[in-house]
Scaffold this motif. Structure first.
Motif, PDB file in Angstrom:
ATOM      1  N   LEU A   1      12.854   3.874  -3.459  1.00 39.40           N
ATOM      2  CA  LEU A   1      13.652   4.544  -2.435  1.00 39.40           C
ATOM      3  C   LEU A   1      13.448   3.920  -1.062  1.00 39.40           C
ATOM      4  O   LEU A   1      14.378   3.864  -0.255  1.00 39.40           O
ATOM      5  N   ASP A   2      12.234   3.425  -0.798  1.00 35.99           N
ATOM      6  CA  ASP A   2      11.971   2.872   0.541  1.00 35.99           C
ATOM      7  C   ASP A   2      12.605   1.500   0.754  1.00 35.99           C
ATOM      8  O   ASP A   2      12.508   0.951   1.848  1.00 35.99           O
TER       9      ASP A   2
ATOM     10  N   SER B   1       0.806  -1.221   0.000  1.00 33.55           N
ATOM     11  CA  SER B   1       0.000   0.000   0.000  1.00 33.55           C
ATOM     12  C   SER B   1       0.840   1.272   0.000  1.00 33.55           C
ATOM     13  O   SER B   1       0.334   2.334  -0.371  1.00 33.55           O
ATOM     14  N   ALA B   2       2.097   1.207   0.416  1.00 34.39           N
ATOM     15  CA  ALA B   2       2.936   2.407   0.392  1.00 34.39           C
ATOM     16  C   ALA B   2       3.010   3.003  -1.007  1.00 34.39           C
ATOM     17  O   ALA B   2       3.181   4.213  -1.171  1.00 34.39           O
ATOM     18  N   ASN B   3       2.877   2.152  -2.015  1.00 30.58           N
ATOM     19  CA  ASN B   3       2.977   2.621  -3.399  1.00 30.58           C
ATOM     20  C   ASN B   3       1.722   3.333  -3.884  1.00 30.58           C
ATOM     21  O   ASN B   3       1.707   3.881  -4.976  1.00 30.58           O
TER      22      ASN B   3
ATOM     23  N   GLU C   1       4.728   6.436  -1.805  1.00 32.57           N
ATOM     24  CA  GLU C   1       5.764   6.388  -0.778  1.00 32.57           C
ATOM     25  C   GLU C   1       6.849   5.366  -1.078  1.00 32.57           C
ATOM     26  O   GLU C   1       7.818   5.277  -0.326  1.00 32.57           O
ATOM     27  N   GLY C   2       6.691   4.623  -2.152  1.00 34.79           N
ATOM     28  CA  GLY C   2       7.806   3.805  -2.583  1.00 34.79           C
ATOM     29  C   GLY C   2       9.011   4.672  -2.900  1.00 34.79           C
ATOM     30  O   GLY C   2      10.147   4.305  -2.596  1.00 34.79           O
TER      31      GLY C   2
ATOM     32  N   ARG D   1      11.432   3.435 -11.219  1.00 33.00           N
ATOM     33  CA  ARG D   1       9.973   3.486 -11.234  1.00 33.00           C
ATOM     34  C   ARG D   1       9.455   4.919 -11.416  1.00 33.00           C
ATOM     35  O   ARG D   1       8.907   5.249 -12.449  1.00 33.00           O
ATOM     36  N   SER D   2       9.607   5.753 -10.422  1.00 30.29           N
ATOM     37  CA  SER D   2       9.040   7.102 -10.506  1.00 30.29           C
ATOM     38  C   SER D   2       9.855   7.978 -11.454  1.00 30.29           C
ATOM     39  O   SER D   2      11.085   7.988 -11.415  1.00 30.29           O
TER      40      SER D   2
END
Length: 263
Positions: free
Chosen positions: A157-158, A61-63, A110-111, A127-128
């Motif tokens: 990053l996480d 879910s952070a993503n 938040e990833g 990714r981002s």
């Protein structure tokens, strides 16, 4: 959080995933439940989003977005397999009282966006899109520090940085990170900004030990990251190990399963 009722590895979009290896959905659910129960014991209010059949990675879910000041900046996923998650999470944000900002740029929540004090650390490389860094800066009016990831095993990053102090302590917020995950420019930035950071070993990072959640004292980490556990204790933190080995087969750990809702 999102219960992994449909968790499996049926495609490969990161080096951790191998569709030929069997996965155990019931084990994934029970391990996830341990994480959920740990948060509840710590007094954390945990909200749940309903899992959707056909979206096995929705557990991460952070993503699903980045939430700050009552505003939810939605995710726009890189791979088609995960793209339906973006609207699903934005619908949940809107139904739960958050102002929803629909992204124009590719980002995975938040990833790749981590709040450290008043600064947003923003990852790119896998990714981002880097354009999302400027976009999130406009949305929240915060300083954004761009960092480039270079190791495909640490594609978000996480997976390469753990935020240890969500709120500054004596004016400083500290982090832990894996040096080899970043290019030279990014390493120079991290070393200058966080000279007292914990440098985590390749061994602990390789089981996503950095993919963790901290309230400033209690730090929930991968149970097998024993070196990181020792480092945290030496710095005065209280590490709490949780076994998410089944969810690691999809490339996620503690933080991946945790989206922070900051009102």
């Amino acid at each position: 959080m999102c219960r992994p009722e449909h968790f499996t590895v049926s495609y490969r979009i990161n080096p951790w995933m191998n569709p030929q290896l069997p996965t155990d959905t019931s084990l994934a659910v029970s391990q996830w439940q341990e994480l959920y129960d740990t948060y509840r014991r710590l007094g954390i209010d945990v909200q749940l989003i309903d899992p959707i059949d056909g979206l096995p990675d929705m557990v991460y879910s952070a993503n699903g977005g980045f939430v700050l000041d009552g505003k939810a900046y939605g995710a726009s996923f890189t791979y088609p397999e995960r793209q339906p998650e973006g609207p699903a999470y934005m619908e949940w944000f809107g139904a739960n009282g958050f102002e929803v900002v629909v992204p124009e740029e590719v980002n995975e929540g938040e990833g790749d966006f981590l709040l450290v004090g008043d600064v947003i650390l923003a990852g790119t490389g896998f990714r981002s899109a880097s354009d999302s860094h400027a976009e999130i800066g406009r949305v929240f009016g915060r300083e954004v520090v761009s960092l480039t990831l270079v190791n495909p095993s640490f594609y978000h990053l996480d997976t390469a940085i753990a935020v240890l102090d969500p709120e500054p302590v004596d004016g400083v917020s500290n982090i832990a990170y894996l040096e080899s995950a970043f290019d030279d420019r990014s390493l120079a930035i991290l070393r200058e900004r966080y000279p007292d950071a914990i440098i985590v070993s390749e061994q602990d990072a390789s089981i996503l030990g950095l993919n963790s959640y901290s309230d400033g004292y209690n730090v929930v980490i991968a149970a097998r990251a024993t070196g990181f556990e020792r480092q945290l204790r030496e710095r005065g933190y209280n590490p709490i190990g949780v076994d998410l080995s089944e969810l690691l087969l999809g490339g996620g750990g503690v933080k991946c399963c945790t989206l922070e809702l900051r009102r």
